[in-house]
Structure formats: structure tokens, C-alpha cells
Design a protein around this motif. Structure first.
Motif, short mmCIF file in Angstrom:
data_model
loop_
_atom_site.label_atom_id
_atom_site.label_comp_id
_atom_site.label_asym_id
_atom_site.label_seq_id
_atom_site.Cartn_x
_atom_site.Cartn_y
_atom_site.Cartn_z
N GLN A 176 22.89 -29.22 4.78
CA GLN A 176 22.09 -29.72 5.92
C GLN A 176 20.94 -28.77 6.24
OE1 GLN A 176 25.16 -30.12 8.86
NE2 GLN A 176 25.93 -32.07 8.02
N GLN A 233 16.84 -46.02 2.28
CA GLN A 233 15.78 -45.03 2.40
C GLN A 233 16.02 -43.81 1.51
OE1 GLN A 233 13.07 -45.84 4.20
NE2 GLN A 233 14.17 -47.78 4.53
N ALA A 234 17.09 -43.85 0.73
CA ALA A 234 17.43 -42.70 -0.11
C ALA A 234 16.37 -42.47 -1.18
CB ALA A 234 18.80 -42.91 -0.75
N ASN A 277 22.94 -40.96 -4.40
CA ASN A 277 24.04 -40.73 -3.47
C ASN A 277 25.07 -39.84 -4.16
OD1 ASN A 277 25.96 -40.88 -1.49
ND2 ASN A 277 26.62 -42.96 -1.99
N GLN A 322 28.58 -27.64 3.02
CA GLN A 322 28.07 -28.74 3.85
C GLN A 322 27.02 -28.24 4.84
OE1 GLN A 322 31.02 -30.64 6.31
NE2 GLN A 322 29.81 -32.52 6.52
N ASN A 342 20.27 -33.58 2.89
CA ASN A 342 20.79 -34.85 3.41
C ASN A 342 19.68 -35.85 3.75
OD1 ASN A 342 20.03 -33.08 5.45
ND2 ASN A 342 21.38 -34.04 6.96
N THR A 343 18.43 -35.40 3.78
CA THR A 343 17.34 -36.34 4.08
C THR A 343 16.99 -37.21 2.88
OG1 THR A 343 15.65 -34.71 3.45
CG2 THR A 343 16.37 -34.74 5.76
N CYS A 344 17.33 -36.76 1.68
CA CYS A 344 17.05 -37.54 0.47
C CYS A 344 18.32 -38.13 -0.14
CB CYS A 344 16.35 -36.68 -0.58
SG CYS A 344 14.66 -36.20 -0.14
N HIS A 345 19.38 -37.32 -0.17
CA HIS A 345 20.64 -37.79 -0.76
C HIS A 345 21.46 -38.47 0.33
CE1 HIS A 345 19.97 -35.74 -4.59
NE2 HIS A 345 19.55 -34.69 -3.89
N ARG A 346 21.25 -39.76 0.48
CA ARG A 346 21.90 -40.53 1.52
C ARG A 346 22.36 -41.86 0.93
NH1 ARG A 346 16.92 -40.94 5.66
NH2 ARG A 346 18.09 -42.70 6.52
N ASN A 347 23.08 -42.63 1.72
CA ASN A 347 23.67 -43.86 1.20
C ASN A 347 23.06 -45.13 1.79
OD1 ASN A 347 24.64 -43.68 3.76
ND2 ASN A 347 26.80 -43.92 3.23
N ASP A 348 21.75 -45.06 2.08
CA ASP A 348 21.08 -46.26 2.57
C ASP A 348 19.83 -46.54 1.74
OD1 ASP A 348 19.08 -44.51 3.48
OD2 ASP A 348 20.03 -44.33 5.45
#
Length: 320
Positions: free
Chosen positions: A208, A221-222, A226, A204, A213-219
Motif C-alpha cells: 500500500q 480500472q485495473a 489481479n 501488505q 494497490n492503485t494498479c493491481h486491483r480487481n475491477d
């Protein structure tokens, strides 16, 4: 597995010895009984159908027993129990490096608890090696660029030799180590002697630090899939194929992200080949595996008439 392998080996050995001495005995009997001086003129001998059927069916039956027995052992070796504990190993000229899920690391030593199924997930940093523990009757190739696995169930505490059984270079003979089988309580105490957090926790932090985490996200803007709920689930690719997100897929996704592009995403992920080592790949892999039970989530879904949102393909995913 050692006892099962030994029984099979002795069964084959006894069969080979039986037929070897049978053939030798028949050669000697025929050589003496039918020597030239006793029978100067050849005699016509008619065949025996029963004898011909016997010497065909009996060896065939024995061979099929060997085949079935060997196949059962083969599948047993290649299908670790589902509840086996995982330990990761990396072969490198000329040493063995191991990482426990709890964070403990070892070189040329592998500590395991007695009475527990153990699966060792292996890869190589350079050439082909071979993980072999003769006392356990277990061995398996360690191949660069992919994960392989061997498993065993130690039944007796003690120290057992670990070898590389594949010639791997000048100091191949020095690539040795020990598998140390400990009582369960002693093993638990040993786990507390070192480590900087579990592999998932270390992964983890690395996740970071590398900016994943800037690309693989759950919103919405991903820019990448995910990763929550990814591991072990099917992934749909841009070419229409569906594959399973297993260890080898995730490893390839980190080091060769252009190899398999997830449907709904663009090939924009940079490669980390040469930027992180095999131990760090294992850390990232375990962090992604730790999210397997999480809800996939994902970008906000739009109506069928709305423009597609990159990443809206849901949990399917992948790691790029």
C-alpha cells in the motif's frame, strides 16, 4: 540427509580403497614374479575372454550403483518436502540475515525446531555466497538476482556451525553463524519474542505504501493484473509463452517489470530496483503468496463483441 550422505561416501571410499590396494598388490606380485632375471625371454600369453568381461562388467556395475545412488541423493536434496516450513535468508558481505514467516528476524543465527523439515530460501545482495552447515551435510549457492533453496531435517537439539563456503571477499572467513535447533515448544516461545507482524502483513503495508494497490486491483480500472490467486499458477505472456508464477518470477516482476509482460497489459509498471531492499522484496513476495488461495476475481467480463478491457485476461496474470 547426513546419514544418507555418509553411507554413500563410505561406500565410494571402500570401493576406491579396495581397487587401490588391489592394483598395488598386483603391481608388487607381477614385479617380483616376472622380474627380468627369472624370465629373460618374453613368452606369448593368450587373453582370457572371461577375465576381460569380468574386469569390464564389474567396475561398470559398481559405477552405475554409484551413479544411481548419487542421483537419488541429488534429487532428494533438490526437492524439499511439500510441507516444509519456509525461512528466508539473505547473504551480504559479510553476514547472514534471516526472516521467519511469523516476522522474526535474525542476523548470523538461525533458530529452527527439531524434527521438522526446514526449507531456507536464499538470495544475495552482492556477490555469490554459499550457505553451508557441515553437520547437516548441506550446502547451496546463494546467488544475487534469484532465489535458491536448501532444506534439512534437524534430528537433535543443539547449536551447529553455519559457514559461507564460497570465497566472497576480504572478510569471507568471518561470514559465519549458528543454526540453533530447539525443542518445538521452546521454538514456539522464541517466535513470540519479537517481530512486527508476519512477513505477509508487513508486505501488505509495503504494498500500500508503494501504491501497488492503485494498479493491481480487481475491477475494470485495473492497469495491472489481479494478484489474487496468482502464486503457483500459469501466466501467459505477450510473446505467447506460459510460465509459472513462482518466487523468482514475482521477484523479477518487482525489480524488472519489463522482462516478462503479461498478455493483455502494457509495460507501464515502474521498476523498484534500488528503491527497496531484498528483505522488502521478500515481504512483498509473501503478501502475494498469501493471496494464493483467494478467488482471482478480476475486472468485469464483457461480451465477445465489446472492446477489450485492460486487465480482463483474468487470473492469469502476473505481477505487472
Amino acid at each position: 540427509m547426513a546419514a544418507h550422505v555418509d553411507y554413500f561416501y563410505f561406500f565410494m571410499l571402500l570401493n576406491f580403497l579396495f581397487f587401490f590396494f588391489l592394483v598395488v598388490a598386483l603391481v608388487l606380485v607381477f614385479a617380483i614374479r616376472y622380474r627380468r632375471s627369472a624370465h629373460p625371454k618374453a613368452e606369448q600369453i593368450h587373453g582370457s575372454l572371461l577375465l576381460e568381461i569380468g574386469w569390464t562388467v564389474i567396475p561398470l556395475g559398481i559405477s552405475m550403483v554409484m551413479f544411481a545412488w548419487g542421483a537419488i541423493l541429488f534429487f532428494g536434496f533438490n526437492r524439499p518436502p511439500k510441507d516444509a516450513m519456509d525461512i528466508y535468508g539473505v547473504g551480504k558481505q559479510w553476514m547472514w540475515k534471516f526472516q521467519h514467516l511469523e516476522g522474526q528476524r535474525e542476523i548470523n543465527q538461525l533458530h529452527v525446531p527439531v524434527g521438522r523439515d526446514v526449507r531456507v530460501v536464499l538470495t544475495s545482495m552482492d556477490v555469490i555466497h554459499d550457505f553451508a552447515v557441515p553437520a547437516f551435510r548441506v550446502k547451496g549457492d546463494v546467488i544475487p538476482g534469484r532465489y535458491t533453496a536448501v532444506w534439512f531435517h534437524p534430528t537433535r537439539p543443539g547449536t551447529y556451525h553455519l559457514f559461507c563456503d564460497q570465497y566472497c571477499g576480504t572478510l569471507h572467513s568471518g561470514m559465519v553463524g549458528d543454526v540453533i535447533v530447539m525443542e518445538k515448544d521452546a521454538y514456539q516461545r522464541w517466535l513470540l519474542t519479537g517481530g512486527e507482524g508476519s512477513l505477509a502483513q508487513q508486505g501488505q503495508k509495503l504494498f500500500q505504501q508503494l501504491g501497488c494497490n492503485t494498479c493491481h486491483r480487481n475491477d475494470s480500472q485495473a492497469r495491472g493484473p489481479n494478484l489474487a490467486g496468482l502464486y503457483g499458477n500459469p501466466v501467459t505472456l505477450t510473446d505467447g509463452r506460459t510460465i509459472t508464477a513462482d518466487d523468482n518470477y514475482i521477484r523479477e516482476s518487482i525489480l524488472r517489470p519489463e522482462a516478462k509482460i503479461v498478455a493483455g497489459f502494457q509495460p507501464i509498471m515502474p521498476t523498484f530496483q534500488g528503491q527497496i531492499n531484498e528483505e522488502q522484496v521478500i515481504e512483498l513476495l509473501n503478501y502475494i503468496k498469501s493471496m494464493a488461495q483467494e478467488q482471482p476475481g478480476g475486472p468485469v467480463k464483457t461480451s465477445p463483441n465489446s472492446p477489450a478491457v485492460p486487465g480482463a485476461s483474468g487470473p492469469a496474470a502476473g505481477t505487472r
